[in-house]
Design a protein around this motif. Structure first.
Motif, PDB file in Angstrom:
ATOM      1  N   SER A  39      16.502 -21.902  -5.578  1.00 32.79           N
ATOM      2  CA  SER A  39      17.341 -23.031  -5.958  1.00 32.79           C
ATOM      3  C   SER A  39      17.014 -24.240  -5.084  1.00 32.79           C
ATOM      4  N   ILE A  40      16.963 -25.411  -5.694  1.00 31.94           N
ATOM      5  CA  ILE A  40      16.650 -26.644  -4.966  1.00 31.94           C
ATOM      6  C   ILE A  40      17.834 -27.610  -5.110  1.00 31.94           C
ATOM      7  N   PRO A  41      18.653 -27.774  -4.061  1.00 31.44           N
ATOM      8  CA  PRO A  41      19.744 -28.751  -4.138  1.00 31.44           C
ATOM      9  C   PRO A  41      19.190 -30.152  -4.376  1.00 31.44           C
ATOM     10  N   TYR A  72       9.543 -25.221  -6.198  1.00 27.64           N
ATOM     11  CA  TYR A  72       9.778 -24.561  -4.913  1.00 27.64           C
ATOM     12  C   TYR A  72       8.448 -24.164  -4.268  1.00 27.64           C
ATOM     13  N   ALA A  73       7.527 -23.678  -5.075  1.00 25.33           N
ATOM     14  CA  ALA A  73       6.241 -23.185  -4.569  1.00 25.33           C
ATOM     15  C   ALA A  73       5.321 -24.298  -4.097  1.00 25.33           C
ATOM     16  N   THR A  74       5.676 -25.564  -4.323  1.00 23.56           N
ATOM     17  CA  THR A  74       4.894 -26.651  -3.742  1.00 23.56           C
ATOM     18  C   THR A  74       5.186 -26.822  -2.258  1.00 23.56           C
ATOM     19  N   GLY A  86      23.585 -24.675   0.188  1.00 25.55           N
ATOM     20  CA  GLY A  86      22.251 -25.254   0.049  1.00 25.55           C
ATOM     21  C   GLY A  86      21.519 -25.492   1.352  1.00 25.55           C
ATOM     22  N   HIS A  87      21.998 -24.912   2.468  1.00 26.13           N
ATOM     23  CA  HIS A  87      21.353 -25.175   3.754  1.00 26.13           C
ATOM     24  C   HIS A  87      20.048 -24.416   3.942  1.00 26.13           C
ATOM     25  N   ALA A  88      19.827 -23.367   3.161  1.00 28.39           N
ATOM     26  CA  ALA A  88      18.612 -22.567   3.346  1.00 28.39           C
ATOM     27  C   ALA A  88      17.356 -23.419   3.210  1.00 28.39           C
ATOM     28  N   VAL A  89      17.326 -24.304   2.239  1.00 27.57           N
ATOM     29  CA  VAL A  89      16.140 -25.120   2.002  1.00 27.57           C
ATOM     30  C   VAL A  89      15.841 -26.021   3.194  1.00 27.57           C
ATOM     31  N   GLU A  90      16.852 -26.747   3.677  1.00 29.64           N
ATOM     32  CA  GLU A  90      16.591 -27.661   4.794  1.00 29.64           C
ATOM     33  C   GLU A  90      16.247 -26.893   6.066  1.00 29.64           C
ATOM     34  N   ASP A  91      16.903 -25.747   6.281  1.00 28.73           N
ATOM     35  CA  ASP A  91      16.591 -24.966   7.476  1.00 28.73           C
ATOM     36  C   ASP A  91      15.195 -24.362   7.403  1.00 28.73           C
ATOM     37  N   ALA A  92      14.810 -23.864   6.235  1.00 30.26           N
ATOM     38  CA  ALA A  92      13.458 -23.321   6.078  1.00 30.26           C
ATOM     39  C   ALA A  92      12.412 -24.408   6.290  1.00 30.26           C
ATOM     40  N   ILE A 131      13.022 -15.397   6.024  1.00 24.66           N
ATOM     41  CA  ILE A 131      13.801 -15.779   4.848  1.00 24.66           C
ATOM     42  C   ILE A 131      15.136 -16.358   5.297  1.00 24.66           C
ATOM     43  N   LEU A 132      15.424 -17.568   4.870  1.00 19.13           N
ATOM     44  CA  LEU A 132      16.720 -18.195   5.107  1.00 19.13           C
ATOM     45  C   LEU A 132      17.639 -17.879   3.929  1.00 19.13           C
ATOM     46  N   ASP A 133      18.780 -17.283   4.266  1.00 20.71           N
ATOM     47  CA  ASP A 133      19.698 -16.779   3.240  1.00 20.71           C
ATOM     48  C   ASP A 133      21.032 -17.515   3.262  1.00 20.71           C
TER      49      ASP A 133
END
Length: 260
Positions: free
Chosen positions: A21-23, A40-42, A239-245, A232-234
């Protein structure tokens, strides 16, 4: 900040999120794509499929996902709760066969299996040996296990991890101090595996830069080209997983640059 390019990634470390998921507020971190997964894969080269924990998917679904990402991308797939939480590892041979038959649709992008055990499941040597033997008869990919009962962290359990080439997950928050650190057989299992769920509020909290930079250092120290460290950020609820990763990815890249 532009999306990270494949050429800049450290082959010893794979960083991604649970799901893809991309916020909207983080859309600028990613490139273009025909689907959320393709976009996401980019940025990231790994994702953890958690939906398999709750329900089965058809082989063609896995085939479609695999076709959406570049050749170097990898998926880890979570074992169904029907096996781990409902059957509690007893009599699950047929269920394991069904699971591995379906995920075969990922082809060479099937990077490994995540087995998360319920907190109430205590270690039983006979059951553990029987279960992991069944898993290993059905798959040769790396396997990571996230136990949560204290009995799984006793020294004698290490023999099980070694026998079946299982990597014990390093989790945050950790149910006890030993759970924060990886164990098992990364050389044989071809990976080590971190799952950060959000702290102090699991699934919701974001991590500060100090924690993420320290994590990046551990990942780079632990990872090897033939035995990469997966992270893996869970903490996906807000939606914090994306920014933390993405931050961990930046810190790893900085360490790579500093080391020349």
């Amino acid at each position: 900040m532009p999306p990270a390019m494949t050429s800049s990634r450290d082959p010893r470390v794979r960083i991604g999120c649970a799901g893809w998921s991309i916020p909207t507020r983080h859309a600028q971190l990613f490139g273009e794509g025909d689907s959320h997964l393709a976009r996401y894969a980019t940025r990231f080269d790994v994702t953890e499929i958690n939906s398999t924990f709750y329900r089965p998917h058809q082989p063609r679904t896995f085939e479609r996902w695999a076709a959406s990402v570049p050749a170097q991308f990898r998926f880890s797939v979570k074992l169904p709760k029907a096996i781990t939480h409902e059957a509690r590892l007893h009599g699950v041979g047929d269920a394991l066969t069904t699971f591995f038959d379906s995920v075969a649709g990922l082809g060479p992008k099937f990077g490994g299996v995540l087995i998360q055990l319920p907190p109430s499941l205590a270690f039983d040597a006979r059951l553990a040996n029987r279960f992991f033997a069944m898993v290993r008869r059905r798959c040769a990919v790396p396997v990571a296990c996230e136990p949560r009962h204290a009995s799984w962290f006793e020294p004698h359990v290490e023999a099980v991890w070694q026998r079946f080439a299982i990597a014990r997950v390093a989790a945050d928050p950790a149910p006890l101090s030993a759970a924060a650190h990886p164990a098992g057989a990364p050389a044989e299992g071809r990976w080590s595996y971190w799952r950060w769920h959000g702290s102090p509020r699991i699934y919701y909290s974001r991590y500060g830069d100090d924690a993420l930079e320290a994590l990046a250092r551990v990942l780079r120290e632990r990872g090897r080209v033939r035995a990469p460290a997966w992270c893996i950020l869970d903490n996906t609820a807000h939606g914090h997983a994306v920014e933390d990763a993405a931050r961990v990815q930046e810190f790893v890249a900085g360490l790579k640059k500093d080391s020349g």
